[in-house]
Motif scaffolding. Sequence first.
Motif, PDB file in Angstrom:
ATOM      1  N   LYS A 126      -3.703  -4.195  -0.566  1.00  8.75           N
ATOM      2  CA  LYS A 126      -4.328  -5.161   0.348  1.00  8.75           C
ATOM      3  C   LYS A 126      -5.154  -6.221  -0.389  1.00  8.75           C
ATOM      4  O   LYS A 126      -4.616  -7.212  -0.812  1.00  8.75           O
ATOM      5  CB  LYS A 126      -5.157  -4.419   1.401  1.00  8.75           C
ATOM      6  N   GLN A 137      -7.150   0.320   2.293  1.00  6.94           N
ATOM      7  CA  GLN A 137      -7.851  -0.527   3.266  1.00  6.94           C
ATOM      8  C   GLN A 137      -9.363  -0.557   3.021  1.00  6.94           C
ATOM      9  O   GLN A 137     -10.009  -1.571   3.275  1.00  6.94           O
ATOM     10  CB  GLN A 137      -7.554  -0.052   4.701  1.00  6.94           C
ATOM     11  N   GLU A 163      -8.521   9.325   3.253  1.00  4.79           N
ATOM     12  CA  GLU A 163      -9.211   8.027   3.368  1.00  4.79           C
ATOM     13  C   GLU A 163     -10.689   8.348   3.621  1.00  4.79           C
ATOM     14  O   GLU A 163     -10.992   9.203   4.447  1.00  4.79           O
ATOM     15  CB  GLU A 163      -8.704   7.234   4.567  1.00  4.79           C
ATOM     16  N   GLY A 211       0.820  -1.214   0.000  1.00  7.14           N
ATOM     17  CA  GLY A 211       0.000   0.000   0.000  1.00  7.14           C
ATOM     18  C   GLY A 211       0.847   1.255   0.000  1.00  7.14           C
ATOM     19  O   GLY A 211       0.530   2.244  -0.683  1.00  7.14           O
ATOM     20  N   HIS A 267      -1.162   6.387   5.977  1.00 10.68           N
ATOM     21  CA  HIS A 267      -0.937   6.079   4.571  1.00 10.68           C
ATOM     22  C   HIS A 267       0.267   5.173   4.340  1.00 10.68           C
ATOM     23  O   HIS A 267       0.614   4.912   3.191  1.00 10.68           O
ATOM     24  CB  HIS A 267      -0.797   7.379   3.770  1.00 10.68           C
ATOM     25  N   GLY A 268       0.915   4.723   5.414  1.00  7.65           N
ATOM     26  CA  GLY A 268       2.023   3.791   5.228  1.00  7.65           C
ATOM     27  C   GLY A 268       3.273   4.242   5.950  1.00  7.65           C
ATOM     28  O   GLY A 268       3.335   5.335   6.516  1.00  7.65           O
ATOM     29  N   ASP A 287      -6.967   7.387  -0.862  1.00  2.00           N
ATOM     30  CA  ASP A 287      -6.216   6.198  -0.464  1.00  2.00           C
ATOM     31  C   ASP A 287      -7.229   5.125  -0.079  1.00  2.00           C
ATOM     32  O   ASP A 287      -7.779   5.132   1.029  1.00  2.00           O
ATOM     33  CB  ASP A 287      -5.285   6.540   0.704  1.00  2.00           C
TER      34      ASP A 287
HETATM   35  N1  PLP Z   1      -2.917   3.283   3.250  1.00  2.00           N
HETATM   36  C1  PLP Z   1      -3.853   2.849   4.105  1.00  2.00           C
HETATM   37  C2  PLP Z   1      -5.180   3.535   4.157  1.00  2.00           C
HETATM   38  C3  PLP Z   1      -3.590   1.774   4.956  1.00  2.00           C
HETATM   39  O1  PLP Z   1      -4.519   1.365   5.820  1.00  2.00           O
HETATM   40  C4  PLP Z   1      -2.327   1.157   4.883  1.00  2.00           C
HETATM   41  C5  PLP Z   1      -2.001   0.031   5.781  1.00  2.00           C
HETATM   42  O2  PLP Z   1      -2.683  -0.293   6.713  1.00  2.00           O
HETATM   43  C6  PLP Z   1      -1.391   1.642   3.967  1.00  2.00           C
HETATM   44  C7  PLP Z   1      -1.719   2.709   3.161  1.00  2.00           C
HETATM   45  C8  PLP Z   1      -0.032   1.018   3.871  1.00  2.00           C
HETATM   46  O3  PLP Z   1      -0.115  -0.235   3.278  1.00  2.00           O
HETATM   47  P1  PLP Z   1       1.127  -1.244   3.415  1.00  2.00           P
HETATM   48  O4  PLP Z   1       1.191  -1.636   4.847  1.00  2.00           O
HETATM   49  O5  PLP Z   1       0.768  -2.395   2.517  1.00  2.00           O
HETATM   50  O6  PLP Z   1       2.336  -0.529   2.941  1.00  2.00           O
END
Ligand code: PLP
Length: 423
Positions: free
Chosen positions: A261, A235, A199, A109, A137-138, A232
């Motif tokens: 995901k 999730q 989000e 993500g 966001h990560g 984003d």
């Molecule tokens: N963006 C959102 C909304 C998330 O919930 C997540 C992880 O929970 C990510 C980005 C990051 O994803 P990753 O853990 O696969 O890098």
Amino acid sequence: MSVFEELESEVRSYSRAWPVVFDQARGSWLHDEDGHRYLDFFTGAGALNYGHNPPVLKRALMDYLNRDGVAHSLDMFTVARRHFLTALKETILAPRNLDYRVVFPGPGGANAVEAALKLARRVTCRTTVISFTNSFHGMTLGALAVSGNAAKRAAAGVPLTHSVSLPYDGYEGGSPELLDHLIGDPGSGLDRPAAVIVETVQGEGGVQVASDHWLRALADVCRRHEVLLIVDDVQMGCGRTGPFFSFEDAGIVPDIVCLSKSISGYGLPLALTLIRPELDVWQPGEHNGTFRGVGPAFVTGAAALKAYWSGNDLEKAVRRCGERLAAALDEIAGTHNHAALTVTGRGLVAGLGFRRVSGVAGGELAARTSALAFRRGLLVETSGADGSVVKLLPPLTVTENELDQGIDILAGAVAAALRPLRP
Ligand code: PLP
């Protein structure tokens, strides 16, 4: 001492909450090596929307492996890649009249988010990105710079720059008019932003939900000021809130969408950054990476889109089960009204928020509830900056019977967590 404790870094986290060794999984259930089974309302933090090892995806995967289909291909053309892109176009984009180009940014993500941020800055020649309180966001540096959680930000080790955090819907002062005002006011000190990243429901941030009205107003501000809107959906996408994209109910069309995901459907690594065609300005190779062509993930991803998104049965089931879940959580909250529990969510993501009771912090009560649920055979994680929200992410394919079983276990766990504090 187990090999996990001996060799693995202290950074591991979920294995502390659930200290058993999992071995097999099917549908809504995980089994540990000692034969105990657990109802999984965690679903790989949203990476298993269709449950564990769905037979229709497993068959497609086994066929592909059996015929020595290409496992890894960077961005070379493969049959598996073609099938995935065709399925995305035919089942998701075309029926929704969405015109996006697809960037495969690397498998996680955060990769999808980094690509979105980088492209938005490249296209607009501006640097500032607006994000929101309690966003996540990560863990990569660009993604962390637009994430709210103080502890995670502190771990970055360098200043996190070129981002400005504004209040989300429901947070003090959280109105898109504020952004409108700040951009329009030459004295505000806000540089004209490249993009806004949002989000629709903040999964890691404590299941905070933005209303459709708020999202529309935000999209409107972005359009008027020519600021790119990034949703984003890492999730909340792939049906978690009901429709395939979580922004569909709001009727907005983001400039950029991040997915990961559950897009492979099987828990295999795959991420996409969807971009409006006008934004497709990168030169060949200007943004790339090694794992942008994982054949098995394309195969299960294509099979998932065809199996679950050719009609709208899954969306209807998510809405129906979501209402059942919300009603059950309201009932739990009503039973313990001295504890002022809050219920939030949309579709099949739900949060049960704990406030401080008799001097015990909400985070402690949520952690106790999650631990007690685990002992009774249910996996649920906590979320929010202070961990005070028990987050429920059942598989979208959960049966009503399984949903009721999970709710019963949760109700018992909440009662046991609050019992010592009963007024
Ligand atoms: N963006 C959102 C909304 C998330 O919930 C997540 C992880 O929970 C990510 C980005 C990051 O994803 P990753 O853990 O696969 O890098």
